[in-house]
Design a protein around this motif. Structure first.
Motif, PDB file in Angstrom:
ATOM      1  N   ARG A  90       0.367  -0.995  -0.016  1.00 53.64           N
ATOM      2  CA  ARG A  90       0.370  -0.277  -0.328  1.00 53.64           C
ATOM      3  C   ARG A  90       1.063   1.348   0.136  1.00 53.64           C
ATOM      4  NH1 ARG A  90      -4.379  -0.767   4.494  1.00 53.64           N
ATOM      5  NH2 ARG A  90      -4.663   1.880   4.105  1.00 53.64           N
ATOM      6  N   PRO A  91       0.539   2.313  -0.983  1.00 50.68           N
ATOM      7  CA  PRO A  91       0.827   3.685  -1.007  1.00 50.68           C
ATOM      8  C   PRO A  91       1.187   4.175   0.694  1.00 50.68           C
ATOM      9  CG  PRO A  91      -0.676   3.564  -2.335  1.00 50.68           C
ATOM     10  CD  PRO A  91      -0.639   2.586  -1.795  1.00 50.68           C
ATOM     11  N   PRO A  92       2.340   5.104   1.352  1.00 56.30           N
ATOM     12  CA  PRO A  92       1.928   5.574   2.382  1.00 56.30           C
ATOM     13  C   PRO A  92       0.463   6.592   1.729  1.00 56.30           C
ATOM     14  CG  PRO A  92       3.951   6.638   1.322  1.00 56.30           C
ATOM     15  CD  PRO A  92       2.998   5.576   1.066  1.00 56.30           C
ATOM     16  N   SER A  93       0.021   6.577   3.047  1.00 57.16           N
ATOM     17  CA  SER A  93      -1.357   7.582   3.509  1.00 57.16           C
ATOM     18  C   SER A  93      -0.811   9.340   4.305  1.00 57.16           C
ATOM     19  CB  SER A  93      -2.174   7.133   3.832  1.00 57.16           C
ATOM     20  OG  SER A  93      -2.742   6.600   5.179  1.00 57.16           O
ATOM     21  N   PRO A  94      -1.146  10.133   3.278  1.00 65.16           N
ATOM     22  CA  PRO A  94      -1.054  11.400   4.172  1.00 65.16           C
ATOM     23  C   PRO A  94      -2.332  11.903   5.381  1.00 65.16           C
ATOM     24  CG  PRO A  94      -1.427  11.288   1.624  1.00 65.16           C
ATOM     25  CD  PRO A  94      -1.861   9.979   1.771  1.00 65.16           C
ATOM     26  N   LEU A  95      -1.874  12.936   6.324  1.00 66.64           N
ATOM     27  CA  LEU A  95      -2.443  13.517   6.593  1.00 66.64           C
ATOM     28  C   LEU A  95      -1.805  14.881   6.935  1.00 66.64           C
ATOM     29  CD1 LEU A  95      -4.655  13.141   8.781  1.00 66.64           C
ATOM     30  CD2 LEU A  95      -3.325  13.057  10.849  1.00 66.64           C
ATOM     31  N   TYR A  96      -2.759  15.628   6.690  1.00 67.02           N
ATOM     32  CA  TYR A  96      -2.564  17.149   7.176  1.00 67.02           C
ATOM     33  C   TYR A  96      -3.630  18.030   8.105  1.00 67.02           C
ATOM     34  CZ  TYR A  96      -0.885  15.827   2.437  1.00 67.02           C
ATOM     35  OH  TYR A  96       0.898  15.979   1.068  1.00 67.02           O
ATOM     36  N   LEU A  97      -2.175  19.179   8.752  1.00 68.53           N
ATOM     37  CA  LEU A  97      -2.796  19.492   9.840  1.00 68.53           C
ATOM     38  C   LEU A  97      -2.679  20.734   9.826  1.00 68.53           C
ATOM     39  CD1 LEU A  97      -2.372  16.716  12.646  1.00 68.53           C
ATOM     40  CD2 LEU A  97      -4.677  17.097  11.973  1.00 68.53           C
ATOM     41  N   GLN A  98      -4.037  21.416   9.564  1.00 67.13           N
ATOM     42  CA  GLN A  98      -3.047  22.927   9.473  1.00 67.13           C
ATOM     43  C   GLN A  98      -4.446  24.320  10.851  1.00 67.13           C
ATOM     44  OE1 GLN A  98      -5.509  23.427   5.927  1.00 67.13           O
ATOM     45  NE2 GLN A  98      -4.073  22.609   5.162  1.00 67.13           N
ATOM     46  N   MET A  99      -3.425  25.108  11.203  1.00 69.47           N
ATOM     47  CA  MET A  99      -3.667  25.958  12.228  1.00 69.47           C
ATOM     48  C   MET A  99      -3.631  26.798  11.916  1.00 69.47           C
ATOM     49  SD  MET A  99      -1.589  26.240  16.430  1.00 69.47           S
ATOM     50  CE  MET A  99      -1.510  24.729  16.002  1.00 69.47           C
ATOM     51  N   TYR A 100      -5.236  27.421  11.596  1.00 70.07           N
ATOM     52  CA  TYR A 100      -5.131  28.800  11.866  1.00 70.07           C
ATOM     53  C   TYR A 100      -4.859  29.968  12.492  1.00 70.07           C
ATOM     54  CZ  TYR A 100      -9.717  26.914   8.979  1.00 70.07           C
ATOM     55  OH  TYR A 100     -10.844  26.031   8.319  1.00 70.07           O
ATOM     56  N   THR A 101      -4.288  30.353  11.333  1.00 70.12           N
ATOM     57  CA  THR A 101      -3.877  32.342  12.165  1.00 70.12           C
ATOM     58  C   THR A 101      -4.785  32.826  13.122  1.00 70.12           C
ATOM     59  OG1 THR A 101      -4.946  33.833  10.111  1.00 70.12           O
ATOM     60  CG2 THR A 101      -2.190  32.208  10.244  1.00 70.12           C
ATOM     61  N   LYS A 102      -4.752  33.786  13.891  1.00 65.77           N
ATOM     62  CA  LYS A 102      -5.551  34.638  14.572  1.00 65.77           C
ATOM     63  C   LYS A 102      -6.435  35.715  13.929  1.00 65.77           C
ATOM     64  CE  LYS A 102      -4.257  38.468  17.878  1.00 65.77           C
ATOM     65  NZ  LYS A 102      -3.377  39.494  17.949  1.00 65.77           N
ATOM     66  N   GLY A 103      -7.685  35.321  14.599  1.00 70.45           N
ATOM     67  CA  GLY A 103      -9.446  35.723  14.074  1.00 70.45           C
ATOM     68  C   GLY A 103      -9.748  34.486  13.826  1.00 70.45           C
ATOM     69  N   GLY A 104      -9.688  33.329  13.001  1.00 73.38           N
ATOM     70  CA  GLY A 104     -10.290  32.460  12.580  1.00 73.38           C
ATOM     71  C   GLY A 104     -10.526  31.209  14.246  1.00 73.38           C
ATOM     72  N   ARG A 105     -11.614  30.160  13.868  1.00 68.57           N
ATOM     73  CA  ARG A 105     -12.589  29.219  14.306  1.00 68.57           C
ATOM     74  C   ARG A 105     -11.328  28.302  15.167  1.00 68.57           C
ATOM     75  NH1 ARG A 105     -17.277  26.079  12.202  1.00 68.57           N
ATOM     76  NH2 ARG A 105     -16.908  25.416  14.675  1.00 68.57           N
ATOM     77  N   GLY A 106     -10.691  28.480  16.289  1.00 65.37           N
ATOM     78  CA  GLY A 106      -9.769  27.623  16.772  1.00 65.37           C
ATOM     79  C   GLY A 106      -8.900  27.975  16.590  1.00 65.37           C
TER      80      GLY A 106
END
Length: 150
Positions: A131-147
């Motif tokens: 099986r090929p590698p499965s990617p996971l992306y986590l993105q953290m919002y900058t100031k002003g967005g939700r969370g």
């Protein structure tokens, strides 16, 4: 090198190695090999190992210390910088590729202004299996967005 190009040959040099063969007793109870003295030692100096392509204009190449006049006489271009190989008459170049290793977390800080302050990436890969590698992306919002990060 120019003759190798014209005659569809590989511009290479023979590679010779010195081979030392040691025979040890592997019978049960003989002890670890590190503690034993060899039963028989055979030395084969300068054994032919194969041919290795030569990079043009490297220290092993005949063109490395030639003047412009000598290069022209040999049928080579004066402006050719070298750094490639002639394999079966074709010029081949090695291209370095950088690949991120699997099962590691990589965090990248984004330049502002950007929607995200940080982006994390993980490529999950199973050692056994096709099986090929499965990617996971986590993105953290900058100031002003939700969370967002303050």
């Amino acid at each position: 090198p120019s003759e190798a190009r014209l005659r569809n040959l590989t511009y290479s040099a023979p590679l010779y190695v010195d081979v030392n063969q040691a025979v040890y007793d592997a019978a049960p109870g003989a002890g670890p090999l590190e503690d034993q003295h060899p039963l028989d030692v055979k030395e084969c100096p300068k054994e032919f190992f194969g041919y290795v392509p030569i990079m043009l204009r490297s220290s092993y190449c005949v063109l490395s210390d030639k003047t412009d006049k000598e290069l022209t006489e040999l049928g080579e271009c004066v402006y050719d910088q070298g750094g490639y190989f002639v394999i079966n008459g074709s010029e081949k170049v090695l291209i370095a590729q950088e690949r991120m290793s699997a099962n590691h977390v990589y965090a990248f800080k984004k330049k502002q202004p950007s929607k995200y302050a940080w982006v994390c990436e993980v490529r999950s890969h199973i050692d056994q299996g096709g099986r090929p590698p499965s990617p996971l992306y986590l993105q953290m919002y900058t100031k002003g967005g939700r969370g967002a990060v303050e």
